[in-house]
Write a protein that holds these residues in place. Structure first.
Motif, PDB file in Angstrom:
ATOM      1  N   ILE A  33       0.872  -1.183   0.000  1.00 16.96           N
ATOM      2  CA  ILE A  33       0.000   0.000   0.000  1.00 16.96           C
ATOM      3  C   ILE A  33       0.907   1.231   0.000  1.00 16.96           C
ATOM      4  N   ASN A  34       0.516   2.300  -0.763  1.00 10.47           N
ATOM      5  CA  ASN A  34       1.148   3.600  -0.514  1.00 10.47           C
ATOM      6  C   ASN A  34       0.100   4.685  -0.389  1.00 10.47           C
ATOM      7  N   ASP A  35       0.155   5.763  -1.115  1.00 13.92           N
ATOM      8  CA  ASP A  35      -0.640   6.952  -0.821  1.00 13.92           C
ATOM      9  C   ASP A  35      -2.134   6.704  -0.571  1.00 13.92           C
ATOM     10  N   PRO A  36      -2.709   7.448   0.398  1.00 14.81           N
ATOM     11  CA  PRO A  36      -4.174   7.497   0.500  1.00 14.81           C
ATOM     12  C   PRO A  36      -4.724   8.285  -0.690  1.00 14.81           C
TER      13      PRO A  36
ATOM     14  N   TYR B 221      -6.797   3.761  -1.819  1.00 14.32           N
ATOM     15  CA  TYR B 221      -5.344   3.815  -1.579  1.00 14.32           C
ATOM     16  C   TYR B 221      -4.590   3.141  -2.712  1.00 14.32           C
ATOM     17  N   GLN B 222      -3.357   3.585  -2.931  1.00 15.02           N
ATOM     18  CA  GLN B 222      -2.476   2.996  -3.928  1.00 15.02           C
ATOM     19  C   GLN B 222      -2.161   1.582  -3.454  1.00 15.02           C
ATOM     20  N   TYR B 223      -2.427   0.621  -4.309  1.00 11.62           N
ATOM     21  CA  TYR B 223      -2.356  -0.773  -3.846  1.00 11.62           C
ATOM     22  C   TYR B 223      -1.847  -1.692  -4.950  1.00 11.62           C
TER      23      TYR B 223
ATOM     24  N   PHE C  73       3.854  15.725 -13.747  1.00  9.30           N
ATOM     25  CA  PHE C  73       2.529  16.317 -13.785  1.00  9.30           C
ATOM     26  C   PHE C  73       1.560  15.350 -13.113  1.00  9.30           C
ATOM     27  N   ARG C  74       1.423  15.494 -11.788  1.00  9.66           N
ATOM     28  CA  ARG C  74       0.598  14.463 -11.137  1.00  9.66           C
ATOM     29  C   ARG C  74      -0.070  14.921  -9.835  1.00  9.66           C
ATOM     30  N   ASP C  75      -1.032  14.084  -9.428  1.00  4.86           N
ATOM     31  CA  ASP C  75      -1.694  14.146  -8.127  1.00  4.86           C
ATOM     32  C   ASP C  75      -2.616  15.366  -7.966  1.00  4.86           C
ATOM     33  N   PRO C  76      -3.736  15.419  -8.715  1.00  7.21           N
ATOM     34  CA  PRO C  76      -4.665  16.553  -8.593  1.00  7.21           C
ATOM     35  C   PRO C  76      -5.274  16.649  -7.194  1.00  7.21           C
TER      36      PRO C  76
ATOM     37  N   TRP D  40       7.056  18.562  -6.788  1.00  6.29           N
ATOM     38  CA  TRP D  40       6.068  18.495  -5.707  1.00  6.29           C
ATOM     39  C   TRP D  40       5.066  17.401  -6.031  1.00  6.29           C
ATOM     40  N   GLU D  41       5.017  16.382  -5.198  1.00  3.33           N
ATOM     41  CA  GLU D  41       4.012  15.330  -5.340  1.00  3.33           C
ATOM     42  C   GLU D  41       2.883  15.627  -4.357  1.00  3.33           C
ATOM     43  N   CYS D  42       1.728  15.053  -4.646  1.00  2.00           N
ATOM     44  CA  CYS D  42       0.598  15.066  -3.703  1.00  2.00           C
ATOM     45  C   CYS D  42       0.364  16.432  -3.063  1.00  2.00           C
TER      46      CYS D  42
HETATM   47  N1  DQQ Z   1       2.667   7.940  -5.497  1.00  2.00           N
HETATM   48  C1  DQQ Z   1       1.797   7.842  -6.654  1.00  2.00           C
HETATM   49  C2  DQQ Z   1       2.020   9.112  -7.415  1.00  2.00           C
HETATM   50  C3  DQQ Z   1       2.518  10.042  -6.371  1.00  2.00           C
HETATM   51  C4  DQQ Z   1       3.399   9.173  -5.553  1.00  2.00           C
HETATM   52  C5  DQQ Z   1       2.174   6.599  -7.407  1.00  2.00           C
HETATM   53  C6  DQQ Z   1       3.680   9.689  -4.190  1.00  2.00           C
HETATM   54  O1  DQQ Z   1       0.815   9.578  -8.009  1.00  2.00           O
HETATM   55  O2  DQQ Z   1       3.184  11.145  -6.926  1.00  2.00           O
HETATM   56  O3  DQQ Z   1       1.977   5.455  -6.613  1.00  2.00           O
HETATM   57  O4  DQQ Z   1       4.033   8.668  -3.309  1.00  2.00           O
END
Ligand code: DQQ
Length: 686
Positions: A128-131, A145-147, A252-255, A311-313
């Motif tokens: 698991i990673n990001d919520p 969640y990222q899974y 370019f990510r994570d709106p 900058w992520e998230c």
């Molecule tokens: N995790 C996601 C991305 C984000 C990164 C990919 C941050 O969208 O930038 O799993 O942990």
């Protein structure tokens, strides 16, 4: 239908997700001709053969990866572990891949079993990673969640899904979205939810395309009458946003969640990126939309900080400067409303925030204190804490913060455990009205319901050099609240003494709990065994500024947390503001392999992942300590609760309040009908 049924339903259905797959636009469906039928048959046989070979190859590969040295491997070095993430265009996801050259510890099954947490959110297994897109809907808190459904390492990223009535007990649901379109084939990455006035929920997320380009996609719940939001429909218009000119295809990510601006009759949302031609600046771009299908990039940049990198998230939300409650994301800026800008730094993998003023008309956010700007100032947490995201909880009128807490052990061990990473305890966020310059983070009050029997101690004198056991028995699942005081005379005497070590003290470069100063370190030793051969120290250290005035540091020392060496063990911390007349206070949540601490009501927080080998199960103990050379510390009070375990299991009909379980059964029937229909069609083709 019980939990097992749901599990087998989700894993045996033709697709492991809640919506039917679309064809790639380049592969339109056509009616098969007789020649095509023969081709299809031969192709199917060939494809099955190839598939079988792939499965065999995968299994043998998995076998070689998981057949690890175990108890006999103590003298071996870990094999090279590859980095995960950067090649795909995101931050490093490997669990401590730097550990590849240290000797492997002979972890036993029971040691590894002990590490699984009891009241932190974890999927049943795997990575698991990001919520993602947290929200409240029709009586349920939803967590996506990222899974990785296939392994305990990052990859094949889908959206896992779980629901809760209280943010503490969780029910797992089938995977919400999988990477099955060209625009998210390399991963359904991080995204956020926005409630629209007509009741719909716009879920915007980043997709990594077949070519690994980062684009933004839109999905909606397929059935708004379903409180469980089981099925998600990806928009036909996807991708709705592609990297604009001048922005790297993998930057370019994570709106964010969108906020409504009445004067524009439009929604705005931010997306993180970087600009290397601007001295490696991290930046937040803002887009305007009315329908979430078409977007306009606003001129300028919401904010940029040189030298901070990608900058992520990004998260952007209002905080009240006068009320102790959270605000909806669309609450406009005003005399009593400031805005928090937060970004996760790809370069150092920490979550930084700053408080400032939002000028919506100018598409600009200005930090209150430029010296504490995003990426160079305050952090949500000074330990292991990343890719966090907040949401507004309308039920309790609070803003809740979720985050990804990675592992500090090796990937080899994660594969043995069968799981990796977890989410931090959800924290309620408030503006600190007393200091006016930081946030307060505190475990949501729902967590208190897990508190069982408590042990209270008051007025303990901790002489310089003392270690005092706190007799609470097994100390693996605890909620600890402690208050310390130093006699003002001792403080005054100490700060006048020449002690150069206390000026410019820094937790991370210090000697940790073992390094002795005049006024510290003192605090608690958690996850310790009887003779303290293993211990994790949570402590204060009072140093001095150059002008002689006291400054309080709050730290974690993981160096002696485990006898194993195939771990990252660090010293973490920062300063914590202590106002006149305040005692020093700390709350610590101990939950097996995670220790989360909140100093001074949540002004400074630290999270550690630790993996003791002896201080586990019934052998875990708790101590107070004072390693100062010259000052007695008074422990005014310490209250310790044993914490119950939260339940986390698959959803079943008994969890239903009338409609949801019915829907699950209904969907099962639907799957069966589709299956039978497919068999019928195949028979006809034959
Ligand atoms: N995790 C996601 C991305 C984000 C990164 C990919 C941050 O969208 O930038 O799993 O942990």
């Amino acid at each position: 239908m019980d939990g097992k049924d749901i599990e087998s339903w989700s894993s045996s259905s033709s697709i492991p997700c809640s919506y039917p797959p679309l064809l790639h636009p380049d592969q339109p469906e056509t009616a098969p001709t007789p020649t095509k039928k023969a081709c299809i048959r031969w192709f199917s046989i060939a494809a099955s053969g190839v598939l079988l070979l792939c499965v065999v190859a995968l299994l043998s590969n998995a076998g070689s990866r998981t057949s690890l040295p175990g108890n006999n491997g103590g003298s071996q070095l870990t094999r090279h572990r590859r980095s995960r993430g950067p090649a795909e265009g995101v931050s490093e996801k490997s669990a401590s891949w730097r550990l590849r050259t240290v000797p492997v510890f002979p972890w036993t099954k029971s040691m590894l079993l002990w590490q699984r947490t009891a009241f932190h959110f974890q999927p049943e297994k795997n990575w698991i990673n990001d919520p993602d897109g947290p929200l409240y809907y029709k009586g349920w808190y939803h967590l996506f969640y990222q899974y990785n459904p296939d392994s305990a390492v990052w990859g094949n990223i889908t959206w896992g899904h779980a629901v809760s009535r209280d943010l503490v007990h969780w029910l797992y649901l089938p995977i919400a979205m999988v990477p099955d379109r060209w625009y998210d084939a390399n991963g359904v990455w991080t995204g956020s939810a926005t409630f629209l006035p007509d009741g719909r929920i716009a879920m915007l997320y980043t997709g990594s395309t077949t070519e690994s380009v980062q684009v933004q996609n839109l999905a909606f719940p397929a059935d708004l009458n379903d409180p469980l939001l089981l099925r998600w429909a990806k928009s036909e218009a996807n991708p709705v946003l592609i990297p604009p000119p001048g922005i790297g295809l993998t930057d370019f990510r994570d709106p964010t969640t969108a906020w409504y601006v009445p004067s524009e009759s439009a929604w705005l949302l931010a997306i993180g990126s970087k600009n290397d031609s601007m001295y490696h600046a991290g930046i937040a771009l803002v887009y305007k939309t009315n329908d979430f299908l078409t977007y306009e990039l606003l001129p300028g940049i919401l904010h940029a900080v040189q030298g901070t990198g990608m900058w992520e998230c990004v998260d952007f939300y209002p905080v009240s400067t006068e009320k102790a409650e959270g605000l909806d994301t669309s609450e406009p800026a005003g005399p009593t409303v400031k805005h928090v800008l937060k970004a996760s730094m790809d370069d150092d993998r920490n979550d930084y925030y700053a408080i400032g003023t939002y000028e919506v008309g100018m598409n600009q956010w200005v930090p209150d204190d430029p010296e504490k700007d995003v990426g160079i100032g305050l952090r949500y947490d000074y330990g292991k804490y990343y890719a966090s995201k907040t949401f507004y909880d309308p039920v309790k009128k609070r803003r809740v913060l979720w985050s990804w807490i990675g592992e500090s052990d090796s990937e080899r061990t994660d594969l043995k455990k069968g799981w990796a990473s977890l989410l931090g305890i959800p924290r309620a966020i408030l503006f600190d009205q007393k200091t006016g310059s930081n946030l307060l983070q505190w475990p949501v009050d729902d967590v208190d319901e897990l508190r069982m029997n408590s042990s209270d101690f008051t007025d303990i004198n901790l002489a310089a050099g003392a270690v005092v056991p706190l007799d609470v028995g097994r100390a693996t699942q605890l909620d600890i609240v402690a208050e310390f005081e130093i006699a003002p005379s001792a403080l005054a005497a100490a700060v006048t003494e020449a002690d150069v070590g206390t000026v410019g003290y820094n937790c991370s470069t210090s000697q940790g709990a073992a390094g002795r100063g005049i006024l510290g370190p003192f605090g608690l030793l958690v996850l310790a065994d009887e003779d303290r051969s293993e211990q994790t120290a949570v402590y204060f250290y009072i140093g001095r500024r150059a002008d002689g005035s006291p400054i309080t540091h709050f730290c974690h020392d993981e160096i002696r947390s485990s006898k194993a060496s195939d771990l990252e063990k660090k010293l973490y911390g920062s300063i914590v503001p202590v106002l006149d007349g305040e005692t020093l206070s700390v709350r610590i949540l101990v939950d097996h392999s995670i220790v989360e601490s909140f100093a001074q009501g949540g002004r400074t927080c630290i999270t550690s992942r630790v993996y003791p080998t002896k201080a586990i199960y019934g052998a875990t103990r708790l101590f107070l300590f004072n390693n100062a050379t010259n000052a007695d510390v008074i422990v005014k009070s310490v209250q310790i609760w044993h914490m119950d375990s939260a339940f986390m299991r698959p959803f079943d009909d008994h969890d239903d309040d009338g409609s949801s379980g019915h829907r699950l059964t209904h969907y099962l029937w639907l799957d069966l009908i589709i299956y039978l229909f497919t068999i019928l069609i195949l028979q006809l083709i034959e």
